[in-house]
Motif scaffolding. Sequence first.
Motif, PDB file in Angstrom:
ATOM      1  N   TRP A   1       0.819  -1.208   0.000  1.00 48.03           N
ATOM      2  CA  TRP A   1       0.000   0.000   0.000  1.00 48.03           C
ATOM      3  C   TRP A   1       0.856   1.262   0.000  1.00 48.03           C
ATOM      4  O   TRP A   1       1.999   1.272   0.409  1.00 48.03           O
ATOM      5  CB  TRP A   1      -0.931   0.002   1.215  1.00 48.03           C
ATOM      6  N   SER A   2       0.243   2.334  -0.471  1.00 49.15           N
ATOM      7  CA  SER A   2       0.889   3.646  -0.454  1.00 49.15           C
ATOM      8  C   SER A   2      -0.199   4.699  -0.236  1.00 49.15           C
ATOM      9  O   SER A   2      -0.831   4.736   0.813  1.00 49.15           O
ATOM     10  CB  SER A   2       1.660   3.889  -1.747  1.00 49.15           C
ATOM     11  N   GLY A   3      -0.457   5.523  -1.262  1.00 48.66           N
ATOM     12  CA  GLY A   3      -1.478   6.562  -1.117  1.00 48.66           C
ATOM     13  C   GLY A   3      -2.879   6.015  -1.322  1.00 48.66           C
ATOM     14  O   GLY A   3      -3.102   4.808  -1.485  1.00 48.66           O
TER      15      GLY A   3
ATOM     16  N   CYS B   1      -1.269   6.482   2.955  1.00 43.34           N
ATOM     17  CA  CYS B   1      -2.655   6.355   3.384  1.00 43.34           C
ATOM     18  C   CYS B   1      -2.973   4.874   3.505  1.00 43.34           C
ATOM     19  O   CYS B   1      -3.147   4.179   2.496  1.00 43.34           O
ATOM     20  CB  CYS B   1      -3.595   7.025   2.375  1.00 43.34           C
ATOM     21  N   PHE B   2      -3.030   4.376   4.724  1.00 45.60           N
ATOM     22  CA  PHE B   2      -3.230   2.943   4.941  1.00 45.60           C
ATOM     23  C   PHE B   2      -4.590   2.505   4.376  1.00 45.60           C
ATOM     24  O   PHE B   2      -5.600   3.193   4.561  1.00 45.60           O
ATOM     25  CB  PHE B   2      -3.180   2.625   6.441  1.00 45.60           C
TER      26      PHE B   2
ATOM     27  N   ASP C   1       6.602   2.666   8.727  1.00 43.88           N
ATOM     28  CA  ASP C   1       7.275   3.631   9.588  1.00 43.88           C
ATOM     29  C   ASP C   1       6.193   4.375  10.353  1.00 43.88           C
ATOM     30  O   ASP C   1       5.106   3.827  10.594  1.00 43.88           O
ATOM     31  CB  ASP C   1       8.184   4.567   8.782  1.00 43.88           C
ATOM     32  N   ASP C   2       6.429   5.638  10.726  1.00 42.06           N
ATOM     33  CA  ASP C   2       5.419   6.358  11.509  1.00 42.06           C
ATOM     34  C   ASP C   2       4.132   6.598  10.731  1.00 42.06           C
ATOM     35  O   ASP C   2       3.101   6.946  11.306  1.00 42.06           O
ATOM     36  CB  ASP C   2       5.990   7.699  11.995  1.00 42.06           C
ATOM     37  N   GLY C   3       4.154   6.373   9.402  1.00 43.49           N
ATOM     38  CA  GLY C   3       2.939   6.540   8.606  1.00 43.49           C
ATOM     39  C   GLY C   3       1.882   5.493   8.866  1.00 43.49           C
ATOM     40  O   GLY C   3       0.758   5.611   8.373  1.00 43.49           O
ATOM     41  N   ILE C   4       2.216   4.459   9.653  1.00 42.56           N
ATOM     42  CA  ILE C   4       1.254   3.388   9.927  1.00 42.56           C
ATOM     43  C   ILE C   4       0.048   3.902  10.697  1.00 42.56           C
ATOM     44  O   ILE C   4      -1.038   3.310  10.644  1.00 42.56           O
ATOM     45  CB  ILE C   4       1.940   2.243  10.712  1.00 42.56           C
ATOM     46  N   THR C   5       0.196   5.019  11.396  1.00 44.59           N
ATOM     47  CA  THR C   5      -0.930   5.496  12.210  1.00 44.59           C
ATOM     48  C   THR C   5      -2.094   6.009  11.369  1.00 44.59           C
ATOM     49  O   THR C   5      -3.165   6.285  11.908  1.00 44.59           O
ATOM     50  CB  THR C   5      -0.461   6.601  13.179  1.00 44.59           C
ATOM     51  N   THR C   6      -1.909   6.110  10.045  1.00 44.05           N
ATOM     52  CA  THR C   6      -3.062   6.456   9.199  1.00 44.05           C
ATOM     53  C   THR C   6      -4.108   5.350   9.215  1.00 44.05           C
ATOM     54  O   THR C   6      -5.242   5.563   8.774  1.00 44.05           O
ATOM     55  CB  THR C   6      -2.612   6.725   7.752  1.00 44.05           C
TER      56      THR C   6
ATOM     57  N   ASP D   1      -7.241   6.333  11.167  1.00 46.00           N
ATOM     58  CA  ASP D   1      -8.154   7.368  10.672  1.00 46.00           C
ATOM     59  C   ASP D   1      -9.512   6.737  10.338  1.00 46.00           C
ATOM     60  O   ASP D   1      -9.670   5.513  10.338  1.00 46.00           O
ATOM     61  CB  ASP D   1      -7.577   8.025   9.411  1.00 46.00           C
ATOM     62  N   ASP D   2     -10.474   7.569  10.017  1.00 43.89           N
ATOM     63  CA  ASP D   2     -11.777   7.051   9.582  1.00 43.89           C
ATOM     64  C   ASP D   2     -11.660   6.535   8.155  1.00 43.89           C
ATOM     65  O   ASP D   2     -10.913   7.080   7.327  1.00 43.89           O
ATOM     66  CB  ASP D   2     -12.840   8.153   9.638  1.00 43.89           C
ATOM     67  N   ASP D   3     -12.403   5.451   7.847  1.00 44.80           N
ATOM     68  CA  ASP D   3     -12.357   4.916   6.485  1.00 44.80           C
ATOM     69  C   ASP D   3     -13.311   5.683   5.579  1.00 44.80           C
ATOM     70  O   ASP D   3     -13.935   6.679   5.988  1.00 44.80           O
ATOM     71  CB  ASP D   3     -12.659   3.413   6.484  1.00 44.80           C
ATOM     72  N   GLU D   4     -13.479   5.220   4.322  1.00 44.18           N
ATOM     73  CA  GLU D   4     -14.302   5.933   3.345  1.00 44.18           C
ATOM     74  C   GLU D   4     -15.787   5.900   3.679  1.00 44.18           C
ATOM     75  O   GLU D   4     -16.582   6.668   3.127  1.00 44.18           O
ATOM     76  CB  GLU D   4     -14.059   5.348   1.945  1.00 44.18           C
TER      77      GLU D   4
END
Length: 591
Positions: free
Chosen positions: A442-444, A474-475, A499-504, A507-510
């Motif tokens: 995954w990425s954006g 964006c997970f 990395d620290d981006g895992i905390t996305t 967030d709320d999903d779609e």
Amino acid sequence: MKNDADTALIDAWRAAWPAALAVWSKFTRLRDPSLCASRVQASQQGLSGSFAMIRLLDQSVVVDLALVAELGLEDYALEVLAHEIGHHILAPGSAGDQFRLLARMRRALPTLEQHAPMVANLYTDLFINDRLQRQANLRMADIYRKLQQGREPAADGKARASGGVWTLYMRIYENLWQLEKGELAGDKLDERLDTDAWLGARLIRVYANDWMLAAGRFATLLLPYLVEDTDALSPGRYLLDTRDAARGCQTYGAQQIEDDEEDGAIHPVHDKRISGLDDEAPQGDAPARAAGGQLREPFELGDILKASGVDLSDHEIAIRYYRERALPHLVAFPRRPVPESQEPQMEGLEPWETGDPLEDIDWLQSVMQSPRPVPGVTTVRRVYGREPARAVDAMPVDLDMYVDSSSSMPNPQAHTSFLTLAGAVIALSALRAGAKVQVTLWSGKNEVMQTPGFVRDEDMILGVLTGFFGGGTCFPIHCLRKTYAGKRERPAHILMISDDGITTMFDDDELGNSGWDIAAKALAQGGAGGTMALNLERGWEGAASHRWLQQTYDDLKRARREQGWDIHAVERYEDLLDFARAFSRRHYVKS
């Protein structure tokens, strides 16, 4: 068909095959050559441009007899076939050695690496032809004379060569075979070229039994001529018989950098075994690689394989690269003792002899052998043993792995990605233990690649792991949500490599659902826990070095505290390999 070879020519070349094999040894065994009567047949065999070629995949020799006739080489069946056999027997001999040879050639040809296959072909031809000309008394020099025919002669009637590379190459043969100067090389000779040709001939003789070691030296010798020569191999273009020799071959071992590979890229004049001078090679400004254990980058491996004729995409090469790099780190295949059955099982009969317990006699079997039992002669008894009990396999824990492929991560198809390597080690270890694996790259937003559920297909898993997006971060919360929408039949462990981006992921999903709730449900439905391997700074659990990281660290501490995520922080991506080995042993090695 016009320009096709006739039956008599084909029969003559086929008849020469046994003698060509015997040139090397009476025990030489190769499959019969493919003697193509037309250019179309040769093309179907993968041969074009040259009049002969080898295939290391099936140890074959292919000859375009139509081109042979056009070049006037019909009477040189023994020489041509013995030469092609030499490529299988002497150099390169195998796909692995072809990869090693091209790696050394490429290192010695900076900015001109595209010429490495041609230089390697010329180099191995020298060893083979020198042996055939001098030891087997074959007419190898005559073949080169034939190739010179039709070219404009010099004033004295000698051959006129077109380029510096070919002239140097022919002059080396003149030195090796003590031919008259200019007989093959033509009249365009100067002192520098004559000296280099002498060095080249010395190199072939000195390293006749260790040709791999001198490959870089030969390429370095040719380098200045390749720079100057716009028509590097005009008359020799029909001689490139190893250009695609490794097509279709396995690539194992090609990524290892040998200790003497870099040191071998020196000019022969600096090798006192060749020149006889007590001179050392000048040291370059670039730092040398440490000896032992060095591996190529994926793009370097790809360049070598493509130069060898291996027809694979960058993605397919990356799959092979990470599979091979992962193999030494995998858990062992599961082994377990099989307990014996507690119930004795009858194995057969043996004689009952006087002195054995009377109750051991099997009277039914004894009477069946003789109506009048004679103790110790016709009496028998049963023999019992214990059979292995049927082993009951424990259900392995499946693996659900999510790997970050955002712009902060390297492209695994170009440079070593330790995220990909760690994922490969863990996934392949899980497969060895009998588990199924689902991989999500995954990425954006909307940049997601995923295996079709939990699978046991190595290529499918590695195909996802070696992909690359390089976008935002964006997970894919929806993937986690769909995977654990219902109850699973088998337990699954959830692994995040990021990395620290895992905390996305919180967030709320779609659909407006809380990522925290989705993560909690996934852990509950998976039933085997969750792990995060994250590239974080040392001491992340304390105060963040940057204010914007504090919320990220607070979220990770909350995830560990409230949901039970096992968080492993690695300061360097290289440390992911140690994590992968430890994780695999912990989850996929039975105690």
